[in-house]
Scaffold this motif. Sequence first.
Motif, PDB file in Angstrom:
ATOM      1  N   GLY A  31       0.901  -1.079   0.517  1.00  0.00           N
ATOM      2  CA  GLY A  31      -0.112  -0.170  -0.063  1.00  0.00           C
ATOM      3  C   GLY A  31       0.454   1.224   0.378  1.00  0.00           C
ATOM      4  N   SER A  32       0.191   2.488  -0.531  1.00  0.00           N
ATOM      5  CA  SER A  32       0.792   4.111  -0.020  1.00  0.00           C
ATOM      6  C   SER A  32       1.605   3.591   1.224  1.00  0.00           C
ATOM      7  N   GLN A  33       2.682   4.857   1.369  1.00  0.00           N
ATOM      8  CA  GLN A  33       3.565   4.908   2.701  1.00  0.00           C
ATOM      9  C   GLN A  33       2.650   5.494   3.637  1.00  0.00           C
ATOM     10  N   SER A  34       1.922   6.774   2.828  1.00  0.00           N
ATOM     11  CA  SER A  34       0.684   7.754   3.952  1.00  0.00           C
ATOM     12  C   SER A  34      -0.929   6.400   4.184  1.00  0.00           C
ATOM     13  N   GLN A  35      -0.393   5.416   4.089  1.00  0.00           N
ATOM     14  CA  GLN A  35      -1.221   4.365   4.958  1.00  0.00           C
ATOM     15  C   GLN A  35      -0.827   3.090   5.730  1.00  0.00           C
ATOM     16  N   TRP A  36       0.519   3.444   6.155  1.00  0.00           N
ATOM     17  CA  TRP A  36       1.443   2.182   6.792  1.00  0.00           C
ATOM     18  C   TRP A  36       0.860   2.552   8.314  1.00  0.00           C
ATOM     19  N   ASP A  37       0.686   2.128   9.340  1.00  0.00           N
ATOM     20  CA  ASP A  37       0.813   2.062  10.674  1.00  0.00           C
ATOM     21  C   ASP A  37       2.644   1.803  11.390  1.00  0.00           C
ATOM     22  N   VAL A  38       2.820   2.597  11.213  1.00  0.00           N
ATOM     23  CA  VAL A  38       4.538   2.620  12.012  1.00  0.00           C
ATOM     24  C   VAL A  38       4.783   3.102  13.511  1.00  0.00           C
ATOM     25  N   PRO A  39       4.752   1.862  13.894  1.00  0.00           N
ATOM     26  CA  PRO A  39       5.053   2.873  15.412  1.00  0.00           C
ATOM     27  C   PRO A  39       6.049   3.584  15.873  1.00  0.00           C
TER      28      PRO A  39
END
Length: 212
Positions: A145-153
């Motif tokens: 997916g797009s980087q804007s949708q990543w769930d990064v801790p």
Amino acid sequence: MNMVESLNSMFVNVRDFPYVALHDVIQEKMSKWWNNRRIVAMAITTPLTPSWESKLRPRFAQSNGRHTSQLNPVTYHVKCGELEGVVAIFNKTCTCKEFDIDKLPCVHAIATVHHAQVSVYSLVSPYYTKEYYVLAYDETIYSVGSQSQWDVPNEVIARIVLPREVKDKKRGRPKTSRFPSVGEFRKRKNRCDKCGAYRHYKKKCNSQIGST
């Protein structure tokens, strides 16, 4: 050409992309491969994959007319010309060792199937079956997916990653092909200085380029 070289040549035009873009290209290609192989696997109509069915069927014809005698409840003696075989049917072994190594019934083992009242396919390694072939490509490879949708801790976001230390750049054009392995020989291609084509030199060039 080995697998690494095959993949390297396939992605040669994109391997200098940024990591995320390169990852997307590889993911798209792998997803396409996975899906195509899944479709092929599910379309198989035989118990085994086509390659192993083609290896097993000729052995049926070779096993016809072989004299088989039962030595004990699980062991059989098969006369097959000059090469005889003693088959332990449920241990899936034969003195010819072909059954043991290939994990595919040899001629001797197939000759005992009728006497042992077992299916020849029950003697084949499960890794050669359609079922295992389908399972190998059962999972789906999804896009990240797009980087804007990543769930990064948050602890990952807060981590500071420094660029690697850049050493003094060597003179000349950067090398893009790998170094040959030990014992590997690569034939050098002859390139003409006149026309730029390979497999001949300037002296033997028949091109009219540059002629007066």
